[in-house]
Every structure is written in C-alpha cells, then in structure tokens.
Design a protein around this motif. Structure first.
Motif, mmCIF file in Angstrom:
data_model
loop_
_atom_site.group_PDB
_atom_site.id
_atom_site.type_symbol
_atom_site.label_atom_id
_atom_site.label_comp_id
_atom_site.label_asym_id
_atom_site.label_seq_id
_atom_site.Cartn_x
_atom_site.Cartn_y
_atom_site.Cartn_z
ATOM 1 N N TYR A 458 -12.660 11.012 -104.442
ATOM 2 C CA TYR A 458 -13.716 10.634 -105.379
ATOM 3 C C TYR A 458 -14.642 11.804 -105.651
ATOM 4 N N LEU A 462 -15.455 13.374 -109.322
ATOM 5 C CA LEU A 462 -16.806 13.337 -109.867
ATOM 6 C C LEU A 462 -17.349 14.740 -110.105
ATOM 7 N N SER A 465 -15.585 15.959 -113.254
ATOM 8 C CA SER A 465 -15.789 15.182 -114.481
ATOM 9 C C SER A 465 -16.816 15.813 -115.408
ATOM 10 N N VAL A 489 -16.088 7.247 -114.455
ATOM 11 C CA VAL A 489 -17.180 7.773 -113.622
ATOM 12 C C VAL A 489 -17.985 6.630 -113.015
ATOM 13 N N CYS A 492 -15.887 5.096 -110.205
ATOM 14 C CA CYS A 492 -15.816 5.977 -109.033
ATOM 15 C C CYS A 492 -17.143 6.025 -108.287
ATOM 16 N N ASN A 493 -18.252 6.007 -109.011
ATOM 17 C CA ASN A 493 -19.556 5.983 -108.349
ATOM 18 C C ASN A 493 -19.739 4.711 -107.527
#
Length: 532
Positions: A458, A462, A465, A489, A492-493
């Motif tokens: 992750y 990130l 990204s 995003v 994933c957060n």
C-alpha cells in the motif's frame, strides 16, 4: 444507488442515445462526448496494457440514461404512480451525494414506514416477458435467477416503449458504476495493493464465462430470439452491472450468484459475491424494485428494505427523522469499502464505515517440515495453503489466529494440526477460541509479518500515485483515469489504515509478551544467584 460521501469530479462523458427497434435491428454505437459529473466507465474487459487499447473510446448500450439524469427518473415516478405506487413522501432529485436520490418532501418521523412498492411493480424471475418465447426457452434450460434476470433486462430494453418496463429501464444508468468496466490494465495499475483486484478479476471472468455459456448453449441455437447484435458482451456487462448494484435479496450481506454449470468442463462456474440490500421476507427470491433502488447508501443508517406482508409491499422503516429537502438513505448492508467499490463503484470517506475491513493473506511456508500434513488438514476443512481473513479496526476473527497457530506449530504438535485447521475454517462449528501459549508469540509475529508485507504494498502504491503517469492521449481519458485513480487512492487509504491499526496492536502485544518473559528470566536469575 450510491453512497454518502462519494468523491465527485465535475467532468464525464455522455454517450449518444440510439434507439433500438423491438424487431432487434442491428445496433450501431456512437462515441461519447463531454458533459458534467462522473466519467462513464469504459465497457471493455481488455487484458492488454497497450496504450491504444487503454485509450479506446468506450462502447455503451443504447438504452438507459446518464447517471445524474432526473428527467427520465421523473417519468419513472409518474409511471409508477399510474401503475399503483401509493402517494410518496419522497421525490427523485439531484443530490450532492450520489448524483440523484430520494429526497423528503414532508417531515418524516423516526420509525415511519415508507415506500410500499407493490409486488406488481417488482421484477423477479417470474415476471412476464414481452417476448414469451424467449422466457420459455430460458426456463427449459433451467437458467438460474441471476443470468435469467440479466437476459430479461436486455430483452425488455430492446423492446423499448413496447415493454411494460420501458420507463424503468430508461431511468437506469447507461453505464453502472462497477469494477466490471475497469480494464485489466486499470485493475493492475490502480488496485495492485488491494485484494479487491483479485475479486474484480474473478467477477469479470465469471460474467464473461456466463455470457459465453449462454451464447453457446442457448443464444446460438435460437438466434431469432437472442440476436447477437442485442445479446452481446457489452449488453451483459450492463445488465450484470445493474443487478450487482440494484438487486435486492433476502440475504443480509452478500448474494451468492448461481451461474450455469459449464457442460464443457463439467464444473460449476465460480460463485460471485454480489451487491444487494436486505429483503428478508421474499422467500429467498432476488428482485429489482423500481423506485426503491433510487435510495442511496449511508454508513450512518441501519435501515434495510423488506417486504411487508400486511401491506403487501416493499418498505423500509426509518431509523432517524428527515426534514423536507433532506436526502433519505438506507443501508446496502454491512460491507467493506472494497465490497462497496466492487459492486457499487464508490468508496466511503475514510473512517466513516464501521463495517470496513481489509483482507489479510496468510500462507503456509513450503519449507515447513510439516507442510504436507498441515495442508492436508486444511483441505479437509475446505481451506488452502494460502488463506485470506478480514481485519477490522476493532480486531480480527478467531479463525485467523487458529490459522497462524497452525502455520507456526512445530512437528511436536502434529496431533493438534487437525484441531487448528478446523478452528481456522468458518465452515465448521468447532470451538474457535483455542489457545496455545507456547507458540502464541510466534503466531502473533507471523500475523505481524503478513501485515507489514501488505502495508509495504500500500505504501508503495500511495507514494507512486502522486507522480503516476496516466499515459492517456485525450482529455476524456485523462478525466476517467483521474476518477479511477482517486477511487483507488481512497480505497488504499482506508485499507492501510486498518493494517496500521493491526500492526500497532500486534507490536504492543508482542512487546508485553517479551517484556514479561524478560522479567521472568530476571527473577529466575536472582533466585539462582541467591541460592547459588
């Protein structure tokens, strides 16, 4: 159907609408052009990362409407009223959350029952076909409800105004929000860190396989009833996208989709987990409920659709009051953010979904001296050498801990392998709360290592990204890619947040165990020195 807190972009594509005559004339699809709000999702199941394929302009079905259109929705409301829907305290309007939704016209009390959609306005496997012969053919082949309803939607859509459901179909989104419309390259790029990627690929594969099976076994033998220019992969992606995002069921969380057994392999297609909201009183049936499916989702409400036998209608009971002008919400079920993205195409705001979870993958080490024995024990209970378990901010299931015990257990504990494997399966009724103090530290470290391995994926995504090359050749594709990237995003957060919480808890627990062992060793050393 949408959710409270969806990210909204102010650019999108509007495909031109073509008419499709009920005699199934050949359809030609046109290219989309720009208009407001969300970008339409590209209807392609490409497995190529080639730039030209990625930049290909999307094809769309020639029915339905734009995702935020209320013109067709107002026509739907009038038709429903004329067809027996009782007077409503809500109306379809454009809303800040979900493009369009049901908004209160009057004060609505907490505990008030709303909707009352009669069974005559519900679409299910027993609904009457505009082309009865087509329905009879599918029933002769014992096609399960999901593929049958998907085919039914396409058939009715092709009959346009001649179909009883024309007003409903005209109000459905031309391109439903669904990972069905992400290309393989987009899934690989944007969801590389999330386990939802594998589930999306599996779903796309199953929908494609189901269509191909229908085409080979049924459509090709009855081309006058199922012409390929109407019943094709694009139209089936649309219909399955509608079902995933709007179907209601008697199930609480997910719907198992029974696809057609493949006679060429002799195996049943893999089961799909679908979207759907709770409808406990319909005797196991699945259905589309016009009007009710205009309600958007909020993680803050706990009210579901249901069938009320006394009023003989689909209803829901509010769990909070609403003032005139407020959007009214229901819950689509206790689903993770990944599941909501998979079926509905949105990700709730980080930290707002109490049912959010992330799948953690655990695997036996092939270098384990007892690998074969442990794998045999797992298979006996329907498990494999690699297994996924859901982590939540509040903790993880007992099954995960049991799997970890098995993974780290030494050969001397081979008599406990069976007990551990049984406890690691959610298909058994055995006691899950097993403990092995001698290997607890190793088991927790095993889980921590898996967490940190996932966190690194992750983190890598990130960090990348922000500078990710979208590799597009037109403003249209750029808008679309920005939208997909933002969804990825957000997902994933939210998932990494859960992993970081699990990492923190595991580290503290291991520190406590190790500090306790150290104190014990110090006390033992003091006694030994004293008596020595």
């Amino acid at each position: 159907m949408a959710e409270a807190g969806r990210i909204i972009l102010n650019t999108t594509f509007l495909p031109s609408l073509h008419s499709l005559h009920k005699t199934h004339k050949k359809v030609s699809y046109s290219q989309p052009f720009l208009h407001k709000r969300h970008p339409a999702i590209q209807c392609s199941i490409s497995t190529s990362s080639d730039t030209k394929a990625a930049a290909k302009v999307s094809e769309t079905v020639p029915w339905g409407c734009d995702i935020d259109s209320v013109e067709n929705a107002e026509a739907l409301q009038k038709w429903l009223s004329d067809s027996g829907l009782p007077p409503q305290k809500m109306a379809i309007q454009k809303v800040e959350v979900g493009e369009r939704g049901l908004v209160a016209l009057k004060n609505i009390r907490k505990g008030e029952m709303l909707l009352f959609v009669p069974p005559s306005l519900v679409i299910d496997a027993d609904s009457e076909w505009s082309c009865p012969e087509a329905g009879e053919v599918l029933k002769q082949y014992s096609v399960p409800d999901w593929p049958l309803l998907a085919t039914y939607l396409i058939s009715e859509a092709s009959f346009e105004k001649s179909s009883r459901w024309s007003n409903y179909i005209s109000a459905l989104p031309r391109q439903p929000y669904s990972l069905l419309y992400w290309t393989r390259a987009e899934l690989d790029t944007y969801l590389e860190a999330s386990r939802i990627r594998e589930r999306a690929i599996e779903r796309i594969t199953n929908v494609t396989g189901t269509y191909n099976d229908l085409r080979l076994r049924i459509f090709s033998k009855h081309p006058h009833l199922f012409p390929e220019e109407v019943f094709n992969m694009e139209s089936f992606k649309w219909s399955f996208g509608i079902l995933f995002s709007r179907l209601v069921s008697n199930l609480f969380n997910t719907v198992s989709v029974n696809l057609i057994p493949n006679p060429y392999t002799g195996a049943m297609e893999d089961v799909l987990e679908a979207g759907g909201v709770r409808l406990p009183s319909m005797d196991g049936r699945v259905a589309l409920v016009p009007w009710a499916d205009m309600l958007n989702h909020s993680c803050e409400v706990e009210t579901f659709l249901d069938y009320d036998k006394s009023s003989k209608g689909v209803v829901f009971t509010t769990d909070r009051p609403y003032q005139p002008g407020e959007q009214v919400f229901i819950s689509y079920g206790r689903k993770s953010n990944g599941e909501l993205l998979l079926s509905y195409g949105f990700v709730p705001r980080e930290g707002t979904n109490p049912s959010d979870s992330v799948e953690l993958s655990l695997s036996l080490k092939k270098s384990d001296k007892c690998y074969k024995e442990k794998l045999e024990a797992l298979k006996k209970h329907g498990l494999s050498a690699s297994q996924c378990y859901p982590l939540q901010v509040t903790g993880w299931p007992l099954e995960l801990m049991a799997y970890a015990y098995l993974a780290v257990s030494p050969p001397s504990m081979n008599r406990q392998f069976e007990e551990m494997a049984a406890a690691a399966s959610n298909k058994t009724t055995t006691d899950k709360n097993i403990t092995y103090p001698d290997i607890e530290e190793q088991a927790l470290q095993f889980i921590l290592d898996s967490c940190e391995s996932s966190i690194s994926k992750y983190t890598k995504f990130l960090q990348a990204s922000g500078s990710m090359d979208l590799d597009v050749t037109s403003p249209k594709q750029l808008n679309r890619r920005l939208f997909l990237k933002q969804l990825a995003v957000d997902l994933c957060n939210s998932e990494s947040r859960i992993l970081y919480r699990a990492q923190y808890v595991l580290r503290r627990r291991l520190r406590d165990i190790r500090s306790g062992e150290l104190r014990g060793l110090k006390i033992f050393s003091m006694f030994r020195n004293f008596f020595g």
